[in-house]
Scaffold this active site. Structure first.
Site, PDB file in Angstrom:
ATOM      1  N   ASP A 230      -2.469  -4.290   7.038  1.00  0.00           N
ATOM      2  CA  ASP A 230      -3.473  -3.477   7.720  1.00  0.00           C
ATOM      3  C   ASP A 230      -3.126  -1.990   7.622  1.00  0.00           C
ATOM      4  O   ASP A 230      -4.009  -1.143   7.505  1.00  0.00           O
ATOM      5  CB  ASP A 230      -3.572  -3.902   9.199  1.00  0.00           C
ATOM      6  CG  ASP A 230      -4.176  -5.292   9.337  1.00  0.00           C
ATOM      7  OD1 ASP A 230      -5.077  -5.626   8.550  1.00  0.00           O
ATOM      8  OD2 ASP A 230      -3.732  -6.056  10.224  1.00  0.00           O
ATOM      9  N   GLY A 231      -1.823  -1.685   7.659  1.00  0.00           N
ATOM     10  CA  GLY A 231      -1.389  -0.290   7.531  1.00  0.00           C
ATOM     11  C   GLY A 231      -1.754   0.289   6.168  1.00  0.00           C
ATOM     12  O   GLY A 231      -2.087   1.479   6.058  1.00  0.00           O
TER      13      GLY A 231
ATOM     14  N   SER B 242      -0.839  -3.001  22.312  1.00  0.00           N
ATOM     15  CA  SER B 242       0.517  -2.835  22.847  1.00  0.00           C
ATOM     16  C   SER B 242       0.497  -2.147  24.212  1.00  0.00           C
ATOM     17  O   SER B 242       1.408  -2.314  25.009  1.00  0.00           O
ATOM     18  CB  SER B 242       1.371  -1.995  21.898  1.00  0.00           C
ATOM     19  OG  SER B 242       1.380  -2.562  20.616  1.00  0.00           O
TER      20      SER B 242
HETATM   21  P1  NAP Z   1       2.210   0.746  10.187  1.00  0.00           P
HETATM   22  O1  NAP Z   1       3.491   0.118   9.898  1.00  0.00           O
HETATM   23  O2  NAP Z   1       1.261   1.084   9.109  1.00  0.00           O
HETATM   24  O3  NAP Z   1       1.454  -0.159  11.271  1.00  0.00           O
HETATM   25  C1  NAP Z   1       2.130  -0.627  12.397  1.00  0.00           C
HETATM   26  C2  NAP Z   1       1.761  -2.070  12.637  1.00  0.00           C
HETATM   27  O4  NAP Z   1       0.426  -2.122  13.107  1.00  0.00           O
HETATM   28  C3  NAP Z   1       1.830  -2.953  11.379  1.00  0.00           C
HETATM   29  O5  NAP Z   1       2.363  -4.193  11.765  1.00  0.00           O
HETATM   30  C4  NAP Z   1       0.362  -3.079  10.971  1.00  0.00           C
HETATM   31  O6  NAP Z   1       0.096  -4.293  10.317  1.00  0.00           O
HETATM   32  C5  NAP Z   1      -0.290  -3.075  12.323  1.00  0.00           C
HETATM   33  N1  NAP Z   1      -1.703  -2.668  12.353  1.00  0.00           N
HETATM   34  C6  NAP Z   1      -2.270  -1.551  11.836  1.00  0.00           C
HETATM   35  N2  NAP Z   1      -3.582  -1.527  12.140  1.00  0.00           N
HETATM   36  C7  NAP Z   1      -3.846  -2.644  12.853  1.00  0.00           C
HETATM   37  C8  NAP Z   1      -5.005  -3.172  13.463  1.00  0.00           C
HETATM   38  N3  NAP Z   1      -6.177  -2.520  13.420  1.00  0.00           N
HETATM   39  N4  NAP Z   1      -4.909  -4.345  14.134  1.00  0.00           N
HETATM   40  C9  NAP Z   1      -3.732  -4.992  14.213  1.00  0.00           C
HETATM   41  N5  NAP Z   1      -2.582  -4.549  13.673  1.00  0.00           N
HETATM   42  C10 NAP Z   1      -2.651  -3.382  12.998  1.00  0.00           C
HETATM   43  O7  NAP Z   1       2.560   2.028  11.102  1.00  0.00           O
HETATM   44  P2  NAP Z   1       2.087   3.512  11.096  1.00  0.00           P
HETATM   45  O8  NAP Z   1       1.796   3.891   9.721  1.00  0.00           O
HETATM   46  O9  NAP Z   1       3.032   4.357  11.841  1.00  0.00           O
HETATM   47  O10 NAP Z   1       0.742   3.570  12.023  1.00  0.00           O
HETATM   48  C11 NAP Z   1      -0.377   2.883  11.830  1.00  0.00           C
HETATM   49  C12 NAP Z   1      -0.806   2.268  13.151  1.00  0.00           C
HETATM   50  O11 NAP Z   1       0.324   1.841  13.898  1.00  0.00           O
HETATM   51  C13 NAP Z   1      -1.526   3.188  14.128  1.00  0.00           C
HETATM   52  O12 NAP Z   1      -2.896   3.280  13.855  1.00  0.00           O
HETATM   53  C14 NAP Z   1      -1.253   2.527  15.484  1.00  0.00           C
HETATM   54  O13 NAP Z   1      -2.332   1.678  15.889  1.00  0.00           O
HETATM   55  C15 NAP Z   1      -0.069   1.646  15.239  1.00  0.00           C
HETATM   56  N6  NAP Z   1       0.964   2.017  16.205  1.00  0.00           N
HETATM   57  C16 NAP Z   1       1.333   1.066  17.078  1.00  0.00           C
HETATM   58  C17 NAP Z   1       2.258   1.370  18.075  1.00  0.00           C
HETATM   59  C18 NAP Z   1       2.604   0.302  19.029  1.00  0.00           C
HETATM   60  O14 NAP Z   1       2.029  -0.790  18.936  1.00  0.00           O
HETATM   61  N7  NAP Z   1       3.510   0.568  19.966  1.00  0.00           N
HETATM   62  C19 NAP Z   1       2.818   2.639  18.167  1.00  0.00           C
HETATM   63  C20 NAP Z   1       2.405   3.598  17.238  1.00  0.00           C
HETATM   64  C21 NAP Z   1       1.471   3.275  16.263  1.00  0.00           C
HETATM   65  P3  NAP Z   1       0.554  -4.604   8.790  1.00  0.00           P
HETATM   66  O15 NAP Z   1       1.975  -5.047   8.905  1.00  0.00           O
HETATM   67  O16 NAP Z   1      -0.383  -5.665   8.342  1.00  0.00           O
HETATM   68  O17 NAP Z   1       0.432  -3.311   8.017  1.00  0.00           O
END
Ligand code: NAP
Ligand code: MN
Length: 260
Positions: free
Chosen positions: A45-46, A164
């Site tokens: 998804d990322g 989260s």
């Molecule tokens: P990333 O590694 O690209 O993504 C972080 C995780 O979020 C990966 O496991 C990814 O899945 C998953 N993900 C991304 N979009 C999703 C969606 N719409 N629904 C479910 N899972 C999803 O990390 P990044 O590049 O820093 O940031 C991308 C996203 O990370 C942000 O848009 C934000 O939503 C998320 N994020 C989450 C947290 C948290 O949960 N505490 C904190 C900061 C950011 P894949 O492994 O399939 O790529």
């Protein structure tokens, strides 16, 4: 039809990109990474988020389709062994198409306005000191927020950071915005909603205050703008289109991502 293959440079993909290019060529399609009709992304998804940002200038004319390097997620339905079948489905117009509004953010600073776009969410965070922020919805004051930050998520992003933070999962077919708090201070003096709030997709959510130390994040991007006065988040007129397998259902993507 012109095809682009988008990979995450930092993740091994076992030459799935080469497999896709070989199949595309053998089906008479043209490889064009600059001006494609369809972007096939390889990864998770990322990787989809990164592909959307890469192709933002031509977002109105391109469709996205994902091949997973491991598990399947929300935005990608095909395994590497399905690649031959995927081109047959494409030729026969059997793929299911969904379309979704991007989020748009307007950052107002002392020097002007910057516009940002996101698939998942737009965030205002201060990891250093308490963020103090007036929150308005459709120009009506909701609250003065104190805490680590606020997230405005789309339905597509509801399963990412929003989840989260205890926000609700929203079916991707619904056009809504969700406002979620990060580590809020709640006491006799400081009070905010303390729950995630889902509002209609045509709402405008505005954050006002002095954001000298705050970071604005959207999808995989973080920017530190030190003179932000206002951040407005609303549904963009820009639309992202996704191609899925014919039996795709949102509930399936929930199950395979979170249950088993
Ligand atoms: P990333 O590694 O690209 O993504 C972080 C995780 O979020 C990966 O496991 C990814 O899945 C998953 N993900 C991304 N979009 C999703 C969606 N719409 N629904 C479910 N899972 C999803 O990390 P990044 O590049 O820093 O940031 C991308 C996203 O990370 C942000 O848009 C934000 O939503 C998320 N994020 C989450 C947290 C948290 O949960 N505490 C904190 C900061 C950011 P894949 O492994 O399939 O790529
Ligand atoms: Mn084939």
């Amino acid at each position: 039809m012109k095809i682009a293959v988008f990979i995450n440079e930092h993740k091994p993909n076992n030459d799935i990109d080469k497999l896709i290019i070989g199949e595309a060529v053998s089906h008479g399609l043209i490889i064009d990474n600059k001006n494609p009709d369809i972007v096939i992304f390889v990864g998770g998804d990322g990787t989809f988020l990164r592909a959307v940002h890469h192709y933002l200038p031509i977002i109105q004319s391109v469709k996205f389709l994902g091949v997973g390097a491991g598990n399947l997620g929300f935005f990608y339905d095909f395994h590497p062994e399905d690649v031959h079948q995927l081109f047959t489905l494409l030729e026969e117009h059997e793929l299911k198409e969904t379309s979704h509004h991007l989020l748009e953010g307007q950052i107002l600073t002392e020097n002007g306005i910057e516009t940002i776009y996101a698939v998942n969410e737009i965030r205002l965070e201060n990891p250093f000191h308490t963020l103090i922020c007036d929150v308005e919805i459709n120009y009506e004051t909701l609250e003065t927020y104190r805490g680590n930050g606020l997230v405005v998520s789309s339905s597509l992003g509801s399963s990412a950071y929003n989840k989260s933070l205890g926000g609700s999962l929203i079916d991707h077919s619904l056009d809504l915005l969700e406002l979620t708090e990060i580590a809020t201070i709640q006491n006799n003096i400081n009070r905010s909603l303390g729950a995630s709030l889902v509002v209609s997709g045509d709402s405008k959510i505005t954050f006002c205050g002095n954001f000298k130390e705050a970071l604005i994040g959207y999808d995989n991007v973080v920017i530190d703008q030190h003179d932000v006065i206002r951040l407005e988040v609303y549904r963009s007129s820009k639309i992202v289109r996704l191609l899925h397998s014919p039996d795709y259902q949102y509930i399936k993507s929930l199950r395979r991502s979170f249950i088993k």
